[in-house]
Motif scaffolding. Sequence first.
Motif, PDB file in Angstrom:
ATOM      1  N   ALA A  49      51.805  44.178  41.052  1.00  0.00           N
ATOM      2  CA  ALA A  49      52.612  43.441  40.319  1.00  0.00           C
ATOM      3  C   ALA A  49      51.889  42.216  41.567  1.00  0.00           C
ATOM      4  O   ALA A  49      51.689  41.021  41.540  1.00  0.00           O
ATOM      5  N   ARG A  50      52.546  42.346  43.378  1.00  0.00           N
ATOM      6  CA  ARG A  50      51.281  41.311  43.922  1.00  0.00           C
ATOM      7  C   ARG A  50      49.903  41.310  43.174  1.00  0.00           C
ATOM      8  O   ARG A  50      49.199  40.379  43.990  1.00  0.00           O
ATOM      9  N   LEU A  51      49.183  41.899  43.615  1.00  0.00           N
ATOM     10  CA  LEU A  51      47.928  41.857  43.132  1.00  0.00           C
ATOM     11  C   LEU A  51      47.360  41.340  42.197  1.00  0.00           C
ATOM     12  O   LEU A  51      46.330  40.143  42.240  1.00  0.00           O
ATOM     13  N   THR A  52      48.316  41.241  41.086  1.00  0.00           N
ATOM     14  CA  THR A  52      48.152  40.449  39.647  1.00  0.00           C
ATOM     15  C   THR A  52      48.006  38.937  39.588  1.00  0.00           C
ATOM     16  O   THR A  52      47.603  37.890  39.292  1.00  0.00           O
ATOM     17  N   VAL A  53      49.683  38.555  40.944  1.00  0.00           N
ATOM     18  CA  VAL A  53      49.537  37.424  41.810  1.00  0.00           C
ATOM     19  C   VAL A  53      48.208  37.162  42.408  1.00  0.00           C
ATOM     20  O   VAL A  53      47.866  35.852  42.462  1.00  0.00           O
ATOM     21  N   LEU A  54      48.016  37.737  43.356  1.00  0.00           N
ATOM     22  CA  LEU A  54      46.690  37.091  43.953  1.00  0.00           C
ATOM     23  C   LEU A  54      44.860  37.071  43.157  1.00  0.00           C
ATOM     24  O   LEU A  54      44.992  35.930  43.222  1.00  0.00           O
ATOM     25  N   ALA A  55      45.024  37.652  42.002  1.00  0.00           N
ATOM     26  CA  ALA A  55      43.844  37.779  41.135  1.00  0.00           C
ATOM     27  C   ALA A  55      44.076  36.102  40.279  1.00  0.00           C
ATOM     28  O   ALA A  55      43.227  35.222  40.338  1.00  0.00           O
ATOM     29  N   LEU A  56      45.206  35.721  40.299  1.00  0.00           N
ATOM     30  CA  LEU A  56      45.435  34.679  39.419  1.00  0.00           C
ATOM     31  C   LEU A  56      45.165  33.347  40.586  1.00  0.00           C
ATOM     32  O   LEU A  56      44.657  32.209  39.804  1.00  0.00           O
ATOM     33  N   ARG A  57      45.909  33.838  41.596  1.00  0.00           N
ATOM     34  CA  ARG A  57      45.365  31.876  42.245  1.00  0.00           C
ATOM     35  C   ARG A  57      43.743  32.200  42.660  1.00  0.00           C
ATOM     36  O   ARG A  57      43.374  31.619  43.361  1.00  0.00           O
ATOM     37  N   ALA A  58      43.263  33.665  43.078  1.00  0.00           N
ATOM     38  CA  ALA A  58      41.687  33.291  42.857  1.00  0.00           C
ATOM     39  C   ALA A  58      41.040  32.538  42.419  1.00  0.00           C
ATOM     40  O   ALA A  58      40.229  32.125  41.984  1.00  0.00           O
ATOM     41  N   ALA A  59      41.551  32.937  40.982  1.00  0.00           N
ATOM     42  CA  ALA A  59      40.909  31.776  39.440  1.00  0.00           C
ATOM     43  C   ALA A  59      41.366  30.736  39.836  1.00  0.00           C
ATOM     44  O   ALA A  59      40.085  30.067  39.421  1.00  0.00           O
ATOM     45  N   THR A  60      42.259  30.446  40.220  1.00  0.00           N
ATOM     46  CA  THR A  60      42.416  29.168  39.774  1.00  0.00           C
ATOM     47  C   THR A  60      42.194  28.333  40.926  1.00  0.00           C
ATOM     48  O   THR A  60      41.164  27.161  40.625  1.00  0.00           O
ATOM     49  N   ARG A  61      41.410  29.381  42.152  1.00  0.00           N
ATOM     50  CA  ARG A  61      40.545  28.393  43.258  1.00  0.00           C
ATOM     51  C   ARG A  61      39.478  27.670  42.910  1.00  0.00           C
ATOM     52  O   ARG A  61      38.835  27.040  43.696  1.00  0.00           O
ATOM     53  N   THR A  62      38.826  29.004  41.839  1.00  0.00           N
ATOM     54  CA  THR A  62      37.102  28.298  40.855  1.00  0.00           C
ATOM     55  C   THR A  62      37.702  27.051  39.795  1.00  0.00           C
ATOM     56  O   THR A  62      36.306  26.722  39.873  1.00  0.00           O
ATOM     57  N   LYS A  63      38.737  26.787  39.908  1.00  0.00           N
ATOM     58  CA  LYS A  63      39.158  25.386  39.538  1.00  0.00           C
ATOM     59  C   LYS A  63      38.276  25.206  37.863  1.00  0.00           C
ATOM     60  O   LYS A  63      37.973  24.481  37.091  1.00  0.00           O
ATOM     61  N   THR A  64      38.053  26.961  38.028  1.00  0.00           N
ATOM     62  CA  THR A  64      38.320  27.766  36.142  1.00  0.00           C
ATOM     63  C   THR A  64      38.775  26.251  34.856  1.00  0.00           C
ATOM     64  O   THR A  64      39.850  26.610  35.435  1.00  0.00           O
ATOM     65  N   LEU A  65      38.679  26.005  33.755  1.00  0.00           N
ATOM     66  CA  LEU A  65      39.450  25.915  33.159  1.00  0.00           C
ATOM     67  C   LEU A  65      38.707  27.194  31.687  1.00  0.00           C
ATOM     68  O   LEU A  65      40.177  26.452  31.226  1.00  0.00           O
ATOM     69  N   LEU A  66      38.636  27.583  31.921  1.00  0.00           N
ATOM     70  CA  LEU A  66      38.436  28.716  31.054  1.00  0.00           C
ATOM     71  C   LEU A  66      40.019  29.939  31.196  1.00  0.00           C
ATOM     72  O   LEU A  66      41.068  29.392  31.881  1.00  0.00           O
ATOM     73  N   PRO A  67      40.219  30.470  29.711  1.00  0.00           N
ATOM     74  CA  PRO A  67      41.248  31.541  29.678  1.00  0.00           C
ATOM     75  C   PRO A  67      41.411  33.079  31.038  1.00  0.00           C
ATOM     76  O   PRO A  67      39.903  32.817  30.880  1.00  0.00           O
ATOM     77  N   LEU A  68      42.460  33.405  31.603  1.00  0.00           N
ATOM     78  CA  LEU A  68      42.519  34.482  32.426  1.00  0.00           C
ATOM     79  C   LEU A  68      42.473  35.544  31.479  1.00  0.00           C
ATOM     80  O   LEU A  68      43.765  34.897  30.661  1.00  0.00           O
ATOM     81  N   HIS A  69      42.278  36.266  31.807  1.00  0.00           N
ATOM     82  CA  HIS A  69      42.746  38.137  31.860  1.00  0.00           C
ATOM     83  C   HIS A  69      42.570  38.530  33.350  1.00  0.00           C
ATOM     84  O   HIS A  69      41.990  38.439  34.249  1.00  0.00           O
ATOM     85  N   LEU A  70      44.053  39.182  33.249  1.00  0.00           N
ATOM     86  CA  LEU A  70      44.334  40.054  34.128  1.00  0.00           C
ATOM     87  C   LEU A  70      45.101  41.201  34.219  1.00  0.00           C
ATOM     88  O   LEU A  70      45.298  41.237  33.371  1.00  0.00           O
ATOM     89  N   ASN A  71      44.218  42.619  35.112  1.00  0.00           N
ATOM     90  CA  ASN A  71      44.480  43.701  34.885  1.00  0.00           C
ATOM     91  C   ASN A  71      46.374  44.121  35.761  1.00  0.00           C
ATOM     92  O   ASN A  71      46.601  43.534  36.335  1.00  0.00           O
ATOM     93  N   VAL A  72      47.055  44.897  34.502  1.00  0.00           N
ATOM     94  CA  VAL A  72      48.480  45.550  35.198  1.00  0.00           C
ATOM     95  C   VAL A  72      48.350  46.413  34.484  1.00  0.00           C
ATOM     96  O   VAL A  72      48.099  46.907  33.112  1.00  0.00           O
ATOM     97  N   PHE A  73      48.386  47.979  35.664  1.00  0.00           N
ATOM     98  CA  PHE A  73      48.973  49.130  34.847  1.00  0.00           C
ATOM     99  C   PHE A  73      50.025  49.213  34.325  1.00  0.00           C
ATOM    100  O   PHE A  73      51.097  48.215  34.119  1.00  0.00           O
ATOM    101  N   ALA A  74      50.138  49.741  33.125  1.00  0.00           N
ATOM    102  CA  ALA A  74      50.862  50.178  32.437  1.00  0.00           C
ATOM    103  C   ALA A  74      52.187  50.695  32.849  1.00  0.00           C
ATOM    104  O   ALA A  74      53.817  49.623  32.530  1.00  0.00           O
ATOM    105  N   ALA A  75      52.320  51.063  34.204  1.00  0.00           N
ATOM    106  CA  ALA A  75      53.397  52.070  34.817  1.00  0.00           C
ATOM    107  C   ALA A  75      53.909  50.790  35.638  1.00  0.00           C
ATOM    108  O   ALA A  75      55.636  50.980  35.226  1.00  0.00           O
ATOM    109  N   THR A  76      53.633  49.766  36.032  1.00  0.00           N
ATOM    110  CA  THR A  76      54.336  48.726  36.678  1.00  0.00           C
ATOM    111  C   THR A  76      54.674  47.947  36.313  1.00  0.00           C
ATOM    112  O   THR A  76      56.716  47.737  36.572  1.00  0.00           O
TER     113      THR A  76
END
Length: 550
Positions: A49-76
Amino acid sequence: MHSWTDTLRFAFQPVVNLRTSTVAALETLARPETGDVLAEARRDPELDARLTVLALRAATRTKTLLPLHLNVFAATLADLGGLTPLHDAVRAAGRLPWEVTLDIVPPYTHVPQRALLEAVTTLRAQGFRISADGVGEGDVPLRLLTDLSPDLVKLDASLLTRPAAVRAMRTLCEQLGALVAVEGVETELQCAAAVSAGAQLAQGELLAPAARIPAADVYVPSGSGGSVAAAPRSGPSVREFVRPAAVLPATASAGQVRALLTGSPDVSGVLLVDQAGAPLRSVHRSRFLLSMSGRYGHALYADRPAFKLGDAPRTVGVDATAWEVLDVVAVGGRDRTSDDVAVVDRHGRCVGVVRLADLVRALAESRVEEAAGLNPLTRLPGSQAITDEADRRIADGRPFALSWLDIDHFKQVNDGAGFAAGDELIRSVGRALQEAVPGHARVGHIGGDDFLVLADEEALDALVAAVLDAPWSAGGRPVTLSLATVVCAPGSVADHRQAAAHLAPLKKAAKALDGAGWVLGRAGLPGHEVRRGSGTAPARAGYAAAEPGG
């Protein structure tokens, strides 16, 4: 002491729309420089779950306006019951939940399915979109896949060597209202196979590799978009043309809109949305910048609400067809024909936009292919257009009536009245069929004096009145027609070939009747009904024959 996050980097890989050859979204991928954080995350839901949040923040820093895909395990998801920290992080980043698609990653084995489905329900309620990742190589059960009802299904490229499997998945996704993406596309042959099998999206080294800086351009082999099979008048789904939308809150100032537009030259307009994500106003790039660049424009408008400089948005649902979008574009002034059309989900939330140029290009290609198959005498399509529509209705679980019609003793018509009179009779019958139920039937001329008609059962009476009950003649001689119809309920036939097989004996029965005749049967049921005509065609068991002319 260094944290594992100090050596964690992220790369971004475009999700490419194969129809428009544009980037539809960015997937954020963890790239640890040391250790195997992903293996640890698979065992530790909190870490994942923490990795997913970090992935979002990394994408935010690119200032992209595109929709985002973030990975998360089914078990999580099953273990945590959702991702509350991610929802908070999305809001803090100034993004909207429906701009984020969660790619649910296998394994699914030993994951409590009920807990997973409950977590997905929670995420959907928050606005997140759901993708089933790794289908084909992973272990997702087919039953669970349908219960998840994802917005997107990502197939492994290895399935491209089994095109029947990809087409079957495309059919399933059409029923679920999902798009199909293919991951790991590395060759032009794979890309062509993905398009041919009906995939709308793709990812892979061929199109654009994962990189620390999001790719601005992608490569789609020439002709890939045009190799999609031509669609009938019902038209291709608008889902195939959705581009990412540039959105701002309805409270945004004109200065904020200007900053977005000047910093993003590819953005053709901005949608102002309410807190739920529903479009309230559409700001067209050219008209807005023209207002701002005029004398005193910036001084007058910069701090004022952009809402006042926008127009009422044009919207269509995600289930609309390309033709329905054109109908929306046609309403209103000509100055708005270049406006993006907002695509909204069943909750009214914006999921993207479509551009008129993309639709016109695809529909023009469709019309060119269809025109190549038109009968030169009647200018009606051949059997392919009808059978394609029949297969589409079968896949959608919609009932239909397939009818065959021809002119009785047509050789005698040609011999007695001449081929010119015969040709004019065929043209007249074709026109009558087209005009009988406009918009509610598809008519095909399959050669000679034979026609195929696909319609709703409710349209049959109007069809019969127009062609069987009308007086026909050629060279002053009376002429009659014969009609055979098979009604196909959902599940009664597997494809158009089975429908045609049911129609064949009905055609023979109709031709055996005296005068204008009509025989109707139902796929999967014995017998048939004589609805017009009389003579030597007995009704088989299962129907009582109608009175002549009744």
